[in-house]
Design a protein around this motif. Structure first.
Motif, mmCIF file in Angstrom:
data_model
loop_
_atom_site.group_PDB
_atom_site.id
_atom_site.type_symbol
_atom_site.label_atom_id
_atom_site.label_comp_id
_atom_site.label_asym_id
_atom_site.label_seq_id
_atom_site.Cartn_x
_atom_site.Cartn_y
_atom_site.Cartn_z
ATOM 1 N N ALA A 1 -3.472 50.051 5.836
ATOM 2 C CA ALA A 1 -4.757 49.402 5.553
ATOM 3 C C ALA A 1 -5.888 50.031 6.366
ATOM 4 C CB ALA A 1 -4.661 47.908 5.847
ATOM 5 N N SER A 2 -5.597 50.404 7.628
ATOM 6 C CA SER A 2 -6.621 51.020 8.461
ATOM 7 C C SER A 2 -7.029 52.378 7.918
ATOM 8 C CB SER A 2 -6.110 51.156 9.900
ATOM 9 O OG SER A 2 -5.815 49.900 10.460
ATOM 10 N N LEU A 3 -6.061 53.163 7.497
ATOM 11 C CA LEU A 3 -6.377 54.479 6.953
ATOM 12 C C LEU A 3 -7.213 54.369 5.681
ATOM 13 C CD1 LEU A 3 -2.970 56.334 7.492
ATOM 14 C CD2 LEU A 3 -5.104 56.653 8.759
ATOM 15 N N ILE A 4 -6.891 53.389 4.819
ATOM 16 C CA ILE A 4 -7.658 53.210 3.586
ATOM 17 C C ILE A 4 -9.084 52.765 3.911
ATOM 18 C CG2 ILE A 4 -7.843 51.854 1.468
ATOM 19 C CD1 ILE A 4 -4.789 51.764 1.389
ATOM 20 N N ALA A 5 -9.208 51.800 4.849
ATOM 21 C CA ALA A 5 -10.534 51.275 5.177
ATOM 22 C C ALA A 5 -11.424 52.345 5.783
ATOM 23 C CB ALA A 5 -10.399 50.091 6.131
ATOM 24 N N LEU A 6 -10.849 53.233 6.589
ATOM 25 C CA LEU A 6 -11.649 54.261 7.244
ATOM 26 C C LEU A 6 -12.226 55.263 6.258
ATOM 27 C CD1 LEU A 6 -9.591 54.993 10.482
ATOM 28 C CD2 LEU A 6 -11.874 54.010 10.342
ATOM 29 N N GLN A 7 -11.591 55.422 5.112
ATOM 30 C CA GLN A 7 -12.099 56.375 4.130
ATOM 31 C C GLN A 7 -13.425 55.931 3.519
ATOM 32 O OE1 GLN A 7 -10.530 59.320 3.878
ATOM 33 N NE2 GLN A 7 -9.215 58.425 5.462
ATOM 34 N N GLY B 1 -16.587 48.713 3.085
ATOM 35 C CA GLY B 1 -15.961 48.012 1.971
ATOM 36 C C GLY B 1 -14.915 48.839 1.268
ATOM 37 N N VAL B 2 -13.832 48.191 0.850
ATOM 38 C CA VAL B 2 -12.768 48.846 0.090
ATOM 39 C C VAL B 2 -12.819 48.360 -1.357
ATOM 40 C CG1 VAL B 2 -10.280 49.188 -0.123
ATOM 41 C CG2 VAL B 2 -11.325 49.064 2.154
ATOM 42 N N PHE B 3 -12.619 47.074 -1.578
ATOM 43 C CA PHE B 3 -12.673 46.525 -2.929
ATOM 44 C C PHE B 3 -14.118 46.269 -3.350
ATOM 45 C CE2 PHE B 3 -8.528 45.231 -1.195
ATOM 46 C CZ PHE B 3 -7.703 45.852 -2.117
ATOM 47 N N HIS C 1 -14.443 55.044 14.824
ATOM 48 C CA HIS C 1 -13.178 55.342 15.502
ATOM 49 C C HIS C 1 -12.005 54.811 14.678
ATOM 50 C CE1 HIS C 1 -10.089 55.378 18.672
ATOM 51 N NE2 HIS C 1 -10.845 56.309 19.226
ATOM 52 N N PRO C 2 -10.875 55.534 14.651
ATOM 53 C CA PRO C 2 -9.722 55.091 13.844
ATOM 54 C C PRO C 2 -9.191 53.709 14.204
ATOM 55 C CG PRO C 2 -9.455 57.381 14.525
ATOM 56 C CD PRO C 2 -10.656 56.871 15.239
ATOM 57 N N LEU C 3 -9.420 53.234 15.435
ATOM 58 C CA LEU C 3 -8.913 51.920 15.829
ATOM 59 C C LEU C 3 -9.820 50.777 15.383
ATOM 60 C CD1 LEU C 3 -7.644 52.602 19.471
ATOM 61 C CD2 LEU C 3 -6.287 52.340 17.398
ATOM 62 N N THR C 4 -10.934 51.091 14.733
ATOM 63 C CA THR C 4 -11.890 50.049 14.359
ATOM 64 C C THR C 4 -11.277 48.933 13.523
ATOM 65 O OG1 THR C 4 -13.809 51.516 14.530
ATOM 66 C CG2 THR C 4 -14.021 49.615 13.075
ATOM 67 N N PRO C 5 -10.568 49.208 12.412
ATOM 68 C CA PRO C 5 -10.006 48.108 11.615
ATOM 69 C C PRO C 5 -9.054 47.217 12.404
ATOM 70 C CG PRO C 5 -9.952 50.161 10.369
ATOM 71 C CD PRO C 5 -10.295 50.527 11.781
ATOM 72 N N LEU C 6 -8.248 47.825 13.279
ATOM 73 C CA LEU C 6 -7.310 47.017 14.059
ATOM 74 C C LEU C 6 -8.034 46.139 15.064
ATOM 75 C CD1 LEU C 6 -4.438 49.601 14.685
ATOM 76 C CD2 LEU C 6 -4.530 47.768 12.988
ATOM 77 N N LEU C 7 -9.066 46.678 15.712
ATOM 78 C CA LEU C 7 -9.806 45.892 16.695
ATOM 79 C C LEU C 7 -10.571 44.749 16.038
ATOM 80 C CD1 LEU C 7 -11.201 48.705 19.034
ATOM 81 C CD2 LEU C 7 -9.339 47.116 19.494
ATOM 82 N N GLU C 8 -11.065 44.961 14.827
ATOM 83 C CA GLU C 8 -11.801 43.903 14.144
ATOM 84 C C GLU C 8 -10.880 42.804 13.622
ATOM 85 O OE1 GLU C 8 -14.158 45.821 11.181
ATOM 86 O OE2 GLU C 8 -15.832 46.129 12.566
ATOM 87 N N SER C 9 -9.602 43.105 13.467
ATOM 88 C CA SER C 9 -8.648 42.101 12.981
ATOM 89 C C SER C 9 -7.754 41.590 14.100
ATOM 90 C CB SER C 9 -7.785 42.694 11.859
ATOM 91 O OG SER C 9 -7.090 43.841 12.316
ATOM 92 N N VAL C 10 -8.232 41.677 15.354
ATOM 93 C CA VAL C 10 -7.394 41.299 16.482
ATOM 94 C C VAL C 10 -7.060 39.799 16.450
ATOM 95 C CG1 VAL C 10 -9.385 40.918 18.006
ATOM 96 C CG2 VAL C 10 -7.157 41.480 18.996
ATOM 97 N N ARG C 11 -7.995 38.966 15.962
ATOM 98 C CA ARG C 11 -7.702 37.530 15.900
ATOM 99 C C ARG C 11 -6.602 37.240 14.893
ATOM 100 N NH1 ARG C 11 -13.748 34.717 16.062
ATOM 101 N NH2 ARG C 11 -14.338 35.501 18.139
ATOM 102 N N PHE C 12 -6.659 37.913 13.737
ATOM 103 C CA PHE C 12 -5.606 37.714 12.741
ATOM 104 C C PHE C 12 -4.260 38.187 13.282
ATOM 105 C CE2 PHE C 12 -3.030 39.738 9.415
ATOM 106 C CZ PHE C 12 -2.737 38.629 8.634
#
Length: 480
Positions: free
Chosen positions: A88-94, A110-112, A42-53
């Motif tokens: 960042a979310s759009l890049i990570a989802l790719q 993974g991105v890097f 889901h597109p919201l995955t990166p944001l939900l995983e970084s909710v603590r940050f």
């Protein structure tokens, strides 16, 4: 080298070499061919995983705004965070996704630093559906995938739409040949109705009973700590003066103790929230467990991989005759550093405990008359001696230990992999020894019969090995 070897003794030829090595064929993961379309999270995955940050960043911005009263700074920071987070979310989802190819699940991320994980579905043990509160708000869920022989949760797919997660869970279990009853398909509301399916094994644990049990379990440690600190404060204050002692104790002891109290309280509340709306059912060869008030989970425990069942009795539960039942399986207790178990009953009466125990291990009793260690071992454990013991039951090896929380651990003989007798220098002087039974996959607390008479310990170890071999030989497939 040819398949025929030359002569070795006179004219006798050596036997031909085997065309392939003996033993099981090693697992060789494959990779999907290039061009296979990955299924996206889901597109919201990166944001939900970084909710603590994001929460920490919001708190820092709020503090800066409050101290400097620069409201424009907060607006700029919010806009910048939204833009950077979105990009960042759009890049990570790719680079994130998964592919089901044959009998394997391939997970990419993974991105890097790119990662490609292969999960052999032939070894799949369970697929648990988990819905943290931050995911439930958006109707999302995650799948925790456990493989036999793994170390804790082997793989995780987060996050997917709830309906899609249910479909994927059923698909993975079907490929693995481990069909299990899927949890309810409707999106959960604030007042969920119980899921349709098999009837619960035991009545639901009421909120009041669970709250009282959680409080009674945490109360002794907190009261003991208060008594120790209060006594120390009174004694030192009467000698050196309360003002000077109060300052020293606050910075040296009370502040860390307060943090410890807060942590203990948070753990108690989390345990209560995690076990609210508990429901356990049996579907074929699986125990299906649903629980959670804020973060919900649907867990699957394969009965054929249960390595031990433990019964916990916190000290203030004993007057009410309550117990907690924990079930250990081979795939979730591989590492001593990351030890997990599944709570099969957070708190229950003797009848409820007996019902759950018999479902986890057929015909398993929940009441055991263990034999205590010799009296000469009493000085080694003055508080625990009466609540320590061992028993060679008909179907299981039972050990008892603990004082604050007294625990019975029952290990089926077929799950015992090795047995060893350990004797320390002081034990040698007393004629004592301890018997350790290690299970397939390991148990969080190794089944140990502590401080037995040395003759009894040797005989117990020999009988354990004999019964373990006989029980394991009857199993198909053999886990141990």
């Amino acid at each position: 080298m040819s398949a025929e070897a030359g002569p070795v003794h006179g004219d006798e030829p050596a036997p031909p070499l085997s065309p392939a090595p003996y033993g099981p064929v090693p697992y060789a993961p494959s990779a999907p061919p290039e061009g296979v379309q990955r299924q996206r999270l889901h597109p919201l995955t990166p944001l939900l995983e970084s909710v603590r940050f994001l929460t920490a960043a919001a708190a820092a911005v709020g503090l800066q705004m409050f101290t400097s009263r620069n409201f424009l700074f907060a607006v700029y920071a919010a806009v910048a965070a939204a833009v950077v987070g979105g990009i960042a979310s759009l890049i990570a989802l790719q680079f994130r996704g998964f592919v089901i190819w044959g009998r394997e699940l391939h997970i990419y991320g993974g991105v890097f630093t790119r990662s490609h994980r292969t999960v052999p579905l032939d070894r799949l043990q369970s697929v648990d559906l988990v819905r943290p509160l931050r995911a439930r708000v958006f109707g999302l869920a995650q799948l925790n995938i456990e493989v036999a022989g793994g170390d804790g949760t082997d793989a995780r797919l987060a996050y997917l739409k709830h309906d899609r997660a249910l479909e994927l869970r059923s698909e993975l279990l079907s490929i693995a040949g481990r069909p299990g009853a899927a949890p309810q398909t409707a999106v959960e509301s604030t007042e969920e109705a119980p899921a349709a399916g098999p009837a619960p094994l035991v009545p639901p644990v009421t909120v009041r009973k669970l709250a009282v049990a959680s409080l009674l379990e945490a109360l002794p440690v907190q009261l003991t700590a208060l008594l120790v600190f209060g006594t120390a404060f009174a004694v030192t204050g009467s000698i050196f003066g309360f003002t000077q002692v109060a300052t020293a104790l606050w910075f040296g002891f009370f502040a860390p103790a307060l943090l410890g109290y807060l942590q203990s309280t948070v753990q108690m509340v989390n345990r209560f929230l995690r076990n609210c709306r508990f429901r356990i059912t049996r579907d074929g060869g699986n125990l299906l467990i649903e629980r959670g008030l804020t973060d919900t989970s649907h867990e699957t425990v394969p009965v054929d991989r249960v390595t031990a069942v433990s019964f916990d009795e916190p000290i203030l539960w004993r007057r009410k005759d309550w117990r907690r039942v924990e079930v250990w399986t081979a795939a979730v207790a591989q590492s001593a550093a990351v030890v997990k178990s599944t709570t099969a009953l957070p708190v229950g009466t003797p009848d409820e405990v007996s019902t759950v125990a018999a479902e986890a291990v057929p015909e398993l009793s929940s009441v055991f008359a263990v034999e205590q260690p010799p009296r000469r071992a009493r000085w080694r454990m003055p508080l625990r001696w009466k609540r320590t013991g061992a028993l060679l039951d008909e179907k299981v090896f039972v050990v008892r230990h603990g004082w604050w929380v007294n625990t019975y651990a029952a290990v089926p003989y077929a799950r015992i992999q090795s047995v060893r007798v350990v004797q320390g220098p002081i034990q040698r002087m007393q004629g004592l020894a301890s018997v350790h039974a290690m299970t397939a996959g390991g148990v969080g607390h190794t089944a140990t019969a502590a401080h037995r008479d040395v003759v009894e310990a040797v005989a117990m170890a020999a009988e354990l090995r004999k019964r373990a071999d006989a029980a394991a030989a009857l199993e198909a497939p053999r886990l141990s």
